[in-house]
Design an enzyme around this catalytic site. Sequence first.
Site, short mmCIF file in Angstrom:
data_model
loop_
_atom_site.label_atom_id
_atom_site.label_comp_id
_atom_site.label_asym_id
_atom_site.label_seq_id
_atom_site.Cartn_x
_atom_site.Cartn_y
_atom_site.Cartn_z
N GLU A 123 51.51 -18.51 14.57
CA GLU A 123 50.23 -18.76 13.91
C GLU A 123 49.97 -17.97 12.62
O GLU A 123 49.39 -18.51 11.69
CB GLU A 123 49.08 -18.46 14.90
CG GLU A 123 49.01 -19.43 16.05
CD GLU A 123 48.14 -18.87 17.17
OE1 GLU A 123 48.56 -17.88 17.79
OE2 GLU A 123 47.07 -19.42 17.41
N ARG A 175 37.88 -15.81 18.97
CA ARG A 175 38.96 -15.37 18.07
C ARG A 175 38.49 -15.42 16.61
O ARG A 175 38.95 -14.63 15.79
CB ARG A 175 40.24 -16.18 18.29
CG ARG A 175 41.45 -15.63 17.55
CD ARG A 175 42.76 -16.29 17.96
NE ARG A 175 43.36 -15.70 19.14
CZ ARG A 175 44.28 -14.72 19.12
NH1 ARG A 175 44.70 -14.22 17.98
NH2 ARG A 175 44.77 -14.26 20.24
#
Lengths: 162, 782
Positions: B736, B311
């Site tokens: 997030e 990621r």
Amino acid sequence: MSTPVPISLVVNGEAHDLVVPPRKLLSDVLREDLNLTGTHVGCEHGVCGACTILIDGRPARACLTYAVQLEGHELTTIEAVAEGDTLSPLQQALHEEHGLQCGFCTAGIVMTFEAYLRENPAPSEAEVRDVLSGNLCRCTGYQNIVTAVLKAAEAMRGGRGA
Amino acid sequence: MSVTRPLPHDAARLHVTGEARYVDDIPVPGDGLHLAFGLSTIARGGIVEMDLSAVRAAPGVVAVLTAEDLPFANDVSAAAHDEPLLAQGEVFYCGQPLFLVAAESHIAARKAARLGKLRYREKPAILTIDEALAANSRFEGGPLIWSRGDAAAAIAGAAHAIEGVIETGGQEHFYLEGQVALALPQEGGDMMVHASTQHPTEIQHKVAEALGVPMHAVRVETRRMGGAFGGKESQGNALAVAAAVAAALTGRPCKMRYDRDDDMVITGKRHDFRIAYRAGFDGAGRLAGVEFVHYARCGWAQDLSLPVADRAMLHADNAYLLPAVRIESHRLKTHTQSATAFRGFGGPQGMVGIERVMDHVAHRLGLDPLEVRRRNFYPGAGGGLSAPRSPAASPPEDISGQKKEPGVTPYGQVVEDFVLHEMVTALEESSEYAARRAAVAEWNAAHPVLKRGIALTPVKFGISFTLTHLNQAGALVHVYQDGSIHLNHGGTEMGQGLFQKVAQVAASAFGVGMEAVKITATDTAKVPNTSATAASSGSDLNGLAVKAACDEIRDRVAAHLAGRFQTEPRKVHFEAGKVFVGGEEMRFAEAVRSAYEARVSLSATGFYKTPKLAWDRVRGVGRPFFYFAYGAAVSEVVIDTLTGEHRILRADILHDAGASLNPALDIGQVEGGYVQGAGWLTTEELVWDGKGRLMTHAPSTYKIPACSDRPDIFNVALWQNENREETIYRSKAVGEPPFMLGISVLMALSDAVAACGPGYPALDAPATPERVLAAVNRVARG
């Protein structure tokens, strides 16, 4: 030295006769012996403020206090702040202003400011921030807690708000 | 409709009165035991002798277990089977659990756990990125490399080039409620586990393995967590497995709660990263090519490090079109805590890399970093949207932002929903960025000691688990004959407000008030095979699964009523607590009662899987994300050039939550995420000594932001933007993405430091006063 000793505690207006080890923390006595689990244990060394309760009306860290020290003192915990179903103005404001997320720090913040707003009913925003800096919150970013405290102060002074 | 309303958190009343029950508050039957781990005091070595006689003899101790006493699997890893619950002959980090004590009280267990006499054959520990590289200590063999175009050639051919390195530290989650689990033995060897976890299904799985039973013999329930932030995605496994094993062995309920120091010493944290970069660009700051090398310090076990490092690579572009790019990622194995999930999951680290490049490019060319950022943005979304620009600052050849083909990420996903041109322009105006930037320059010219800095940074964050099969969710909904509704789904509540948002979806589906919906604890016996509540996916996945279940029941009731009143099902409407059938109306409860009496099932499961995903992580090509969430923040800071101390003076944020399901809860996520992100990059410093001992294992030495650290002025707004993809009521994930808005603070600090001299600040994170002071001295030297 670790032999349990008898103590009498007045908690939320009720007298309790207990037998506790001298080194047992007040936070553990409240949670385990009295089943008052609203007082949360966060950092266990007096920094985070989640375990804040009132001793004779003044905020204190239950995780840094031995229960045996409190013979003859009056303790107040989060469970005694609302009157029946009626939330205190501070509780109401925290609820309405989204002054909480996971809620774990909330009880300590309520106790800190229940005492503070009695002492200083008209705090400035800067004063509220200063006092709130003794209670850690990992979720909210504090903005709504400050808003809620100011709103509660106003309500308690008889103004508009909560 | 309940959706879109700014309702308070569902448990707000319980929280303000102290009534809300966390795992540690659940009453335990009188014979319950308490557990503690004995921990390794060295970072690496063989265990020569483990003398536990004093532990066994300590007051209140009922049982002491070592790896040899475990009847079945000794593994609490998320996937890789490399993480024993109790060390087997060798230790791999300082703080690793070696043995397990069960005692009559929490304090008795903790005291006894300190009495183990261990003799080790110590081996040299690999603690740092450099040591790991020198020893070639890594996961996945070698580095993972993704590229698009020829970055090296593009850099070589560019008019200007920069190179540099940025280090970002790890981060302790510091969930206020520490890790905790409670196991209650049931008849026939079954086990009930209450756990503070984002991933009840994984707890169920690991407990079943450890007990040697099928998953059906283990039930895991999670009502709420006192914060998690990724730290309870896999890190709760050890406690739940320990409690279950001890409970099975003793036949007594067992509870395990780490005290704060143990929690910080044992559990994994955010990965610290070193990112080396090279970039080539033209005179306007437009990038031609970029190369990144990521070095991630993963700790001793694999845990979730591969997807985290992936990621980071997936966010190496952030909001910028990189014509040629090469990203190389090293996943380094060290003898430290196993780094784990933390809000952003590698995204923040990857994003800091490219934001640093933007800052560095702007410094080299003497341009406003915002202008450089904007010139490199992905093209705007289709539909004729033309990004408003500041004509004076734009070179004539700059056409980015005008209607043209959408941009493509380094991993080949088309960016179809890019809204940052409009958002940044709006934020620039609302925050008075230009005027304040001029004021900062004026201030800095007049003040030799205090220097100010300002920065605007964007966020583009990919939404979906990158392990595609995790993008599924289930729900279970019952409607009782009195019209009350029991709601259950696989998502977990950690304070983010997921339960309330999903309840709003259910109330809207049935056209009833929120009081009709009972939110219930996450329970592996109600909804099976769930994914962790992670990757910001909670509302997206569970919202649509719940809607599917509610729609199913509603359609059955509608079909029944249509038959009864001789009309068509589509003419039956559910609204305001009532059901309208042709000309008739009745209370929802009456409609339900009628369906019940007609023998219509009023219970349904719902299921959802995210469409359109296709991802090859080894090649780094595909569509890993369903869509992107966006945001932008302007931070203004002041530093003291004599001490390096600093504060955030003001923050202005505009964040894209799509068509928000609950704006109040979403703004809470944005504010909290920003402050947590700023903490990561400024005050939160993890320090290990030369022996691999974590020296910052309590809030006395590890500083998360307090109220006094938040900006004096803090303006937060949501950008009204319906998700172009079919998410739940066109909302967007919000857990997030706002964390990375905190990067604006690091960049504002860089701006302030840059005012102290001609050199580039090259500020590492966390930008503690020490690092800021060092950077001030560095730039002053030129």
